[in-house]
Design a protein around this motif. Sequence first.
Motif, PDB file in Angstrom:
ATOM      1  N   MET A 179      41.978  30.231  39.480  1.00  0.00           N
ATOM      2  CA  MET A 179      42.000  31.337  40.455  1.00  0.00           C
ATOM      3  C   MET A 179      42.898  30.979  41.643  1.00  0.00           C
ATOM      4  N   THR A 180      43.772  31.882  42.043  1.00  0.00           N
ATOM      5  CA  THR A 180      44.623  31.585  43.208  1.00  0.00           C
ATOM      6  C   THR A 180      43.831  31.847  44.490  1.00  0.00           C
ATOM      7  N   SER A 181      44.361  31.366  45.600  1.00  0.00           N
ATOM      8  CA  SER A 181      43.696  31.619  46.895  1.00  0.00           C
ATOM      9  C   SER A 181      43.632  33.114  47.154  1.00  0.00           C
ATOM     10  N   GLU A 182      44.706  33.809  46.777  1.00  0.00           N
ATOM     11  CA  GLU A 182      44.728  35.250  47.017  1.00  0.00           C
ATOM     12  C   GLU A 182      43.616  35.935  46.217  1.00  0.00           C
ATOM     13  N   GLU A 183      43.464  35.543  44.957  1.00  0.00           N
ATOM     14  CA  GLU A 183      42.413  36.155  44.122  1.00  0.00           C
ATOM     15  C   GLU A 183      41.025  35.825  44.678  1.00  0.00           C
ATOM     16  N   ASP A 198      40.286  35.059  47.716  1.00  0.00           N
ATOM     17  CA  ASP A 198      40.098  35.797  48.961  1.00  0.00           C
ATOM     18  C   ASP A 198      39.676  37.229  48.676  1.00  0.00           C
ATOM     19  N   LYS A 199      40.399  37.856  47.748  1.00  0.00           N
ATOM     20  CA  LYS A 199      40.120  39.271  47.473  1.00  0.00           C
ATOM     21  C   LYS A 199      38.715  39.455  46.895  1.00  0.00           C
ATOM     22  N   ASP A 200      38.172  38.414  46.282  1.00  0.00           N
ATOM     23  CA  ASP A 200      36.812  38.507  45.729  1.00  0.00           C
ATOM     24  C   ASP A 200      35.721  38.117  46.725  1.00  0.00           C
ATOM     25  N   PHE A 201      36.032  37.227  47.657  1.00  0.00           N
ATOM     26  CA  PHE A 201      34.937  36.640  48.451  1.00  0.00           C
ATOM     27  C   PHE A 201      35.041  36.793  49.962  1.00  0.00           C
ATOM     28  N   PRO A 237      44.167  49.045  50.415  1.00  0.00           N
ATOM     29  CA  PRO A 237      45.472  48.548  49.975  1.00  0.00           C
ATOM     30  C   PRO A 237      45.363  47.241  49.204  1.00  0.00           C
ATOM     31  N   TRP A 238      44.316  46.495  49.461  1.00  0.00           N
ATOM     32  CA  TRP A 238      44.172  45.201  48.795  1.00  0.00           C
ATOM     33  C   TRP A 238      43.833  45.333  47.334  1.00  0.00           C
ATOM     34  N   ARG A 239      43.224  46.463  46.989  1.00  0.00           N
ATOM     35  CA  ARG A 239      42.850  46.663  45.578  1.00  0.00           C
ATOM     36  C   ARG A 239      44.088  46.979  44.751  1.00  0.00           C
ATOM     37  N   ASP A 240      45.161  47.374  45.422  1.00  0.00           N
ATOM     38  CA  ASP A 240      46.406  47.679  44.726  1.00  0.00           C
ATOM     39  C   ASP A 240      47.029  46.358  44.257  1.00  0.00           C
ATOM     40  N   PRO A 241      47.177  46.204  42.935  1.00  0.00           N
ATOM     41  CA  PRO A 241      47.694  44.913  42.430  1.00  0.00           C
ATOM     42  C   PRO A 241      49.079  44.591  42.984  1.00  0.00           C
ATOM     43  N   ALA A 242      49.812  45.628  43.401  1.00  0.00           N
ATOM     44  CA  ALA A 242      51.164  45.371  43.935  1.00  0.00           C
ATOM     45  C   ALA A 242      51.108  44.790  45.346  1.00  0.00           C
ATOM     46  N   HIS A 243      49.956  44.925  46.011  1.00  0.00           N
ATOM     47  CA  HIS A 243      49.864  44.449  47.396  1.00  0.00           C
ATOM     48  C   HIS A 243      49.731  42.933  47.420  1.00  0.00           C
ATOM     49  N   ARG A 244      50.635  42.292  48.121  1.00  0.00           N
ATOM     50  CA  ARG A 244      50.578  40.826  48.199  1.00  0.00           C
ATOM     51  C   ARG A 244      50.025  40.414  49.548  1.00  0.00           C
ATOM     52  N   LEU A 245      49.043  39.558  49.486  1.00  0.00           N
ATOM     53  CA  LEU A 245      48.419  39.044  50.701  1.00  0.00           C
ATOM     54  C   LEU A 245      49.044  37.689  51.007  1.00  0.00           C
ATOM     55  N   PRO A 246      49.750  37.558  52.125  1.00  0.00           N
ATOM     56  CA  PRO A 246      50.363  36.255  52.396  1.00  0.00           C
ATOM     57  C   PRO A 246      49.271  35.184  52.567  1.00  0.00           C
TER      58      PRO A 246
END
Length: 456
Positions: free
Chosen positions: A1-5, A7-10, A20-29
């Motif tokens: 699991m990446t940090s981004e994934e 983060d988006k889960d927890f 916007p975070w649920r959009d797979p195209a959205h990248r969270l730095p």
Amino acid sequence: MTSEERDKDFVWHPFTPDQPWRDPAHRLPVIVRGEGPYLWDEEGKRYWDGNSAIWTNLHGHRHPRLVAAVRDQLERIDHVSFLGLTHPWGAELAERLSRIAAGESGPRYRTFFSDDGATAIEAAVKIVWQFFQQNGQPQRDLFLCLAESYHGDTVGAMSVAQSRFHRLFEPLRFPSVPIQAPACYRCPFNRAAAGRKDARQGRRCSWECVRVLEEALDRHGHRLAALWIEPKVQAAAGMWMHPEGYLRELDRLCRERGIFWIADEVFTGFGRLGSWLACEREGVFPDLLCLAKGLTGGMMPLAATLVREEIYAGFTGGKNRAFLHGHSYTANPIGCAAALASLAVFEEEEVFERIARHAELLSTLSQRFWRHPRVGDVRQEGLVLAVELVERQADRSSFPKEREVGFRVCERARAYGLLTRPIGDVLVLVPPFCVSADDLAGMVGALERALWEELP
Ligand SMILES: Cc1ncc(COP(=O)(O)O)c(C=O)c1O
């Protein structure tokens, strides 16, 4: 699991919509490193930190002097209770803050430490409340505050503010009295032509906002506990900037009537506007002063509520008169050491000279924004730049909220290496003081390019 994934889960982020975070195209730095005015993400991309870590950072990330101070402190102590104990760093910092607040000619201040901007505000609310309760004026139960003022998100801080962010929580707030803010661009008495570069060159009014203030003080004076103000710049309102002289008038009117006023310098403190404090710019000394954000140069959470010694005297003279308030991490020694190191950087590195130079450069660079037809106002105080976008310059009308114009411009600016966060449709640059001239030009250039692309 990446940090981004992960983060988006927890993780749950402040003031951040989920959608916007649920959009797979959205990248969270995913930020993994900081140095000076730069941040790096895990893919190695470098950004300018255009909002100085949400307006906390002064000297850049990981300034060597601050890093050394924190390391040194860890060799001595981590944390200790401040309930009936003290330590050299808290004591020294309180003395230094009193001297900064008082300047050459001001009163002596006493410091109550806490952790964040909102906790500095909560402490001030309760200090004033308890002061009047136990000193024979319990009828003083009202606070006066400016339209669109913001002092943090805890319940007391929301109550003494008038922020659009808090409308939902209205039933939780205790009542306070709102008055017009002296924010020229959106002032109903503003007689300057809209959308013109010269619109802010001098007030064209008759100080109607001061009259409004005077009337409110007269109407509610006998019940007023205190007046709150973010002096010179109301940051979260959208960097609303106050005209020269308003603060002096406010001080005069409050002094004449014996009403306390409280300066919230959580944002404006420590050089952001080119002086130690915004109050210093108009030669006034508040009754209470709240500091946080830049207090540690952006390294550790630490806050301070300073009160004039006369107010502190209202808490002396008996065990049952002590201030009934505290936090576990009050005056954390590592935070205090970072704050002392940050003050030393000011003394040793000619920081104020650098801020003045950069402020001038920023003023020159930012004139370019006036060329854009959707720019209604470009305003600046020290190293705070705000560019307000409007649908129509002529009547200063805003874009429909759903268009999220400011947000989209800033998202685009990220591609050009600038991280910043708008306030509604106000684009904001709050750079660390350590930037170079090239960095500043790069930041302004990235924002300008993003603006023209988003609103061609
Ligand atoms: C003027 C002002 N006061 C108080 C606060 C609250 O500070 P904190 O977020 O540290 O609680 C802020 C935060 O932006 C602020 O700008």
